[in-house]
Design a protein around this motif. Sequence first.
Motif, PDB file in Angstrom:
ATOM      1  N   ALA A  28       0.830  -0.802  -0.101  1.00  0.00           N
ATOM      2  CA  ALA A  28      -0.015  -0.048   0.296  1.00  0.00           C
ATOM      3  C   ALA A  28       1.137   0.853  -0.298  1.00  0.00           C
ATOM      4  O   ALA A  28       2.027   1.303   0.165  1.00  0.00           O
ATOM      5  N   PRO A  29       0.179   2.334  -0.596  1.00  0.00           N
ATOM      6  CA  PRO A  29       1.032   3.962  -0.197  1.00  0.00           C
ATOM      7  C   PRO A  29       1.356   3.960   1.126  1.00  0.00           C
ATOM      8  O   PRO A  29       1.137   3.770   2.061  1.00  0.00           O
ATOM      9  N   GLY A  78      -2.645   9.017  -8.722  1.00  0.00           N
ATOM     10  CA  GLY A  78      -2.074   7.307  -7.941  1.00  0.00           C
ATOM     11  C   GLY A  78      -2.262   6.321  -8.115  1.00  0.00           C
ATOM     12  O   GLY A  78      -2.728   5.361  -7.670  1.00  0.00           O
ATOM     13  N   ALA A  79      -4.041   6.393  -8.495  1.00  0.00           N
ATOM     14  CA  ALA A  79      -5.273   5.909  -8.855  1.00  0.00           C
ATOM     15  C   ALA A  79      -4.082   4.456 -10.209  1.00  0.00           C
ATOM     16  O   ALA A  79      -4.445   4.933 -10.606  1.00  0.00           O
ATOM     17  N   PRO A  80      -5.061   3.248 -10.215  1.00  0.00           N
ATOM     18  CA  PRO A  80      -4.843   3.024 -10.989  1.00  0.00           C
ATOM     19  C   PRO A  80      -4.573   2.993 -12.456  1.00  0.00           C
ATOM     20  O   PRO A  80      -4.121   3.151 -12.620  1.00  0.00           O
ATOM     21  N   ASP A  81      -5.451   3.495 -12.381  1.00  0.00           N
ATOM     22  CA  ASP A  81      -5.943   4.514 -14.217  1.00  0.00           C
ATOM     23  C   ASP A  81      -5.710   6.083 -14.320  1.00  0.00           C
ATOM     24  O   ASP A  81      -5.803   6.690 -14.986  1.00  0.00           O
ATOM     25  N   LEU A 137       0.124  -6.589  -8.293  1.00  0.00           N
ATOM     26  CA  LEU A 137      -0.926  -7.962  -8.152  1.00  0.00           C
ATOM     27  C   LEU A 137      -2.202  -7.640  -8.364  1.00  0.00           C
ATOM     28  O   LEU A 137      -3.073  -8.817  -7.886  1.00  0.00           O
ATOM     29  N   LEU A 138      -2.375  -6.447  -8.806  1.00  0.00           N
ATOM     30  CA  LEU A 138      -4.325  -6.076  -9.052  1.00  0.00           C
ATOM     31  C   LEU A 138      -4.183  -6.741 -10.055  1.00  0.00           C
ATOM     32  O   LEU A 138      -3.978  -7.533 -11.521  1.00  0.00           O
ATOM     33  N   ALA A 193      -4.865   2.494  -0.465  1.00  0.00           N
ATOM     34  CA  ALA A 193      -4.310   0.946   0.147  1.00  0.00           C
ATOM     35  C   ALA A 193      -5.366  -0.030   0.166  1.00  0.00           C
ATOM     36  O   ALA A 193      -4.648  -1.090   0.013  1.00  0.00           O
ATOM     37  N   ARG A 194      -6.568   0.092   0.373  1.00  0.00           N
ATOM     38  CA  ARG A 194      -7.516  -0.739   0.252  1.00  0.00           C
ATOM     39  C   ARG A 194      -7.749  -1.903  -0.659  1.00  0.00           C
ATOM     40  O   ARG A 194      -7.210  -2.554  -1.053  1.00  0.00           O
ATOM     41  N   LEU A 195      -7.549  -0.675  -1.697  1.00  0.00           N
ATOM     42  CA  LEU A 195      -7.175  -2.335  -3.441  1.00  0.00           C
ATOM     43  C   LEU A 195      -5.831  -2.580  -3.389  1.00  0.00           C
ATOM     44  O   LEU A 195      -6.264  -4.289  -3.826  1.00  0.00           O
TER      45      LEU A 195
END
Length: 209
Positions: A28-29, A78-81, A137-138, A193-195
């Motif tokens: 996580a961040p 900072g989000a995946p997209d 690992l997403l 972080a939760r993701l």
Amino acid sequence: MTPSSTLTDRAVSLLSGPARVVLGITGAPGAGKTTLTATLLSALGERLGEDAVAHLPMDGFHLADVQLDRLGRRDRKGAPDTFDVDGYVAALRRLNDEPDRTLYVPGFERNLEQPIAAAIAIPPAARLVITEGNYLLLPTAGWERVRPLLAEVWFVEVDDDVRRERLVSRHEQFGKTPDAARDWVDHTDEPNARLVSATSSTADLVVTL
């Protein structure tokens, strides 16, 4: 911090053959990925020789602010997209498919909060490359292509209160007010972080700092 000899030994053991190996460090961040990576690279450099190890940070594949503005995603940086996942996957594939060529990859300048093209060179001599970032690992949105390109992925975890305070301090260091820093952590970093934390069970190793 100094990585335990166990971690260094495990990384070296991945080099069981002549092929280049890519080790992933995720978490996580604010968990301490970059710190662990830096100290591990130093220990491996002493063990294997500095030219034999290299670093490919996922952060270099942040989309530039001009693209985030165009896409309406700057408030979610900072989000995946908000990353060039296609470019990151292409770089990892080249590490494996073109080991005899120098690979130039972007770095990330924290003072500017922007990627810098071709800031890092990974030479043919680098047999063990460490790549670190949040989303290794997403299992969705194109990130699922990353894991098959890595020999192992280690998940770094730390106490959540410590991790959050690190993030707030980091944002303050790079220009945010204390209130703005905490707001960004609450509404941007923590959902990410939760993701990321939900992927820890698929890691090859969990490293608790």
